[in-house]
Structure formats: structure tokens, C-alpha cells
Design a protein around this motif. Structure first.
Motif, PDB file in Angstrom:
ATOM      1  N   GLU A  30       0.832  -1.202   0.000  1.00  0.00           N
ATOM      2  CA  GLU A  30       0.000   0.000   0.000  1.00  0.00           C
ATOM      3  C   GLU A  30       0.865   1.249   0.000  1.00  0.00           C
ATOM      4  O   GLU A  30       0.586   2.219  -0.725  1.00  0.00           O
ATOM      5  N   ALA A  31       1.904   1.250   0.821  1.00  0.00           N
ATOM      6  CA  ALA A  31       2.802   2.391   0.869  1.00  0.00           C
ATOM      7  C   ALA A  31       3.545   2.563  -0.451  1.00  0.00           C
ATOM      8  O   ALA A  31       3.709   3.682  -0.954  1.00  0.00           O
ATOM      9  N   ARG A  32       3.989   1.461  -1.028  1.00  0.00           N
ATOM     10  CA  ARG A  32       4.704   1.537  -2.306  1.00  0.00           C
ATOM     11  C   ARG A  32       3.820   2.132  -3.391  1.00  0.00           C
ATOM     12  O   ARG A  32       4.242   3.002  -4.155  1.00  0.00           O
ATOM     13  N   ARG A  33       2.585   1.666  -3.474  1.00  0.00           N
ATOM     14  CA  ARG A  33       1.663   2.207  -4.478  1.00  0.00           C
ATOM     15  C   ARG A  33       1.407   3.686  -4.237  1.00  0.00           C
ATOM     16  O   ARG A  33       1.337   4.486  -5.176  1.00  0.00           O
ATOM     17  N   ALA A  34       1.240   4.065  -2.973  1.00  0.00           N
ATOM     18  CA  ALA A  34       0.987   5.467  -2.653  1.00  0.00           C
ATOM     19  C   ALA A  34       2.158   6.347  -3.097  1.00  0.00           C
ATOM     20  O   ALA A  34       1.959   7.460  -3.602  1.00  0.00           O
ATOM     21  N   ILE A  35       3.370   5.862  -2.895  1.00  0.00           N
ATOM     22  CA  ILE A  35       4.564   6.621  -3.296  1.00  0.00           C
ATOM     23  C   ILE A  35       4.617   6.782  -4.811  1.00  0.00           C
ATOM     24  O   ILE A  35       4.859   7.880  -5.334  1.00  0.00           O
TER      25      ILE A  35
END
Length: 211
Positions: A30-35
Motif C-alpha cells: 500500500e505504501a509503495r503504491r501510494a509513493i
């Protein structure tokens, strides 16, 4: 901006295997996609020079250290974001007929490059290559070479089906088909509508004896 579902299979270097802590995105993917999405958005809004790792982290709602854990520079983030977009949006269709494939793919390629956020990111990254030779080399290797491979797919499939001659210079013919699109989008700003792409396909079909 268009939002796309990115899967764990598209991740690299086992990034999804790690857990993420310390921000509102509880899981690493989720964090990777958000970045990646934040990097896309900021590049469209601010241009290459206006994007910073700090800005990406703030937009994504993660710590700056989280960005650096996976990407050493903002360029690496931007390239990964763009490569995922390209891989999802610009794969030529396979209808079993080269004329139909080209009449479908070329208008879509022209639209994506000229009228979408993915195209805006592409134009911004190409512009940066004129100012940064090191980035230009990386961009050609990681992005342009892969996109040229995708652009050749309709012709290579037709050769394998026997619809086109086995000795066809698919690289040169692909340049004649898609080169004018990139030239208009990146250089002249002239329209790249359906009438224009159909003329390119018609010329190809005449050259190869399919018309």
C-alpha cells in the motif's frame, strides 16, 4: 489523475516481502503504491524540477526514509512509476490481424501520449533528458527500449502468423508507423487524431502488399 490497480507481481526486488510501519499505510505494498502514485501526480503538477523526495513522501503520507528504503533518488521513483503505467497502458492488442491491431493501437498510443497524465509524465521525462545526460542514458535503457519492443509487437506477431514476410525489417517499419506520432507529440505539437494514424496504417499496408 487516472488511477490504476498495481499488483504485487509488478513489484521489483522483492519489495512487497517487506512490512512497512510508522505511517497511515499499514502494509508495504500500500505504501509503495501510494509513493508511485504521488510521484506521478507531482510530476504532472510541478514538472521534473519541482518534484522532491520530501514532496513525494508528504503526498504519499509516508516518512521520507520509507521512500529512500526502496529508491535512492527521485529519478528512480519517477521511472518506476512511469514504467508501471506504460506496461499497463501501452501493450498493443492482438486481434489476429495486423491491420486491425494497428488501427486499434496507433490511435490509442497517440491518445495516451498526447492527452493523458501518463503522456504528460512521458513528455516531462523526455524534456529532462535534454538537461541530464546521465538520466537520458537510464531513460533510454529502462523506458524507451522497452516501449520500442512493445511498439514492434503487432508486426512481429504478424510475421509469426505468416501474414507478413519473414524478412521484414520490423524495427524500420515500426519506426515509420509510430515515429511520426512521437515526433508530433514531442516536437511539433500537431494533431495526432484518427485520420492521421489511419494514413500511417494505410501507407504501411501498401508498402507490405496487404492493401
Amino acid at each position: 489523475m487516472e488511477r490504476r490497480t498495481r499488483t504485487a507481481a509488478q513489484d521489483t526486488a522483492g519489495r512487497t516481502a517487506r512490512r512497512h510501519h510508522g505511517n497511515r499505510h499499514g502494509r508495504s505494498e500500500e505504501a509503495r503504491r501510494a509513493i508511485l502514485e504521488a510521484a506521478d501526480d507531482l510530476l504532472v503538477e510541478k514538472g521534473f524540477a519541482g518534484v522532491t523526495v520530501e514532496g513525494i513522501a508528504a503526498r504519499a503520507g509516508v516518512a521520507k526514509q520509507t521512500v529512500y528504503r526502496w529508491w535512492p533518488t527521485k529519478t528512480d521513483v519517477l521511472l518506476d512509476a512511469f514504467l508501471e503505467d506504460m506496461a499497463e497502458d501501452l501493450v498493443p492488442p492482438d486481434h489476429g490481424d495486423v491491420a486491425r491491431d494497428l488501427r486499434t493501437y496507433l490511435p490509442w498510443l497517440a491518445y495516451m501520449l498526447s492527452s493523458t497524465d501518463t503522456g504528460a509524465v512521458f513528455r516531462a521525462l523526455v524534456a529532462q533528458t535534454h538537461h541530464d545526460p546521465a538520466f537520458a542514458a537510464v531513460f533510454r535503457e529502462r523506458c524507451l527500449d522497452e516501449q520500442r519492443r512493445r511498439d514492434r509487437l503487432p508486426l512481429e506477431r504478424a510475421v509469426r502468423r505468416g501474414q507478413l514476410p519473414a524478412d521484414l525489417d520490423t524495427a524500420a517499419e515500426t519506426d515509420l508507423l509510430v515515429g511520426p506520432l512521437y515526433y508530433r507529440v514531442l516536437v511539433t505539437g500537431e494533431p495526432v487524431g484518427r485520420e492521421f494514424t489511419d494514413r500511417l496504417v494505410d501507407a504501411f499496408l501498401r508498402r507490405t502488399g496487404l492493401a
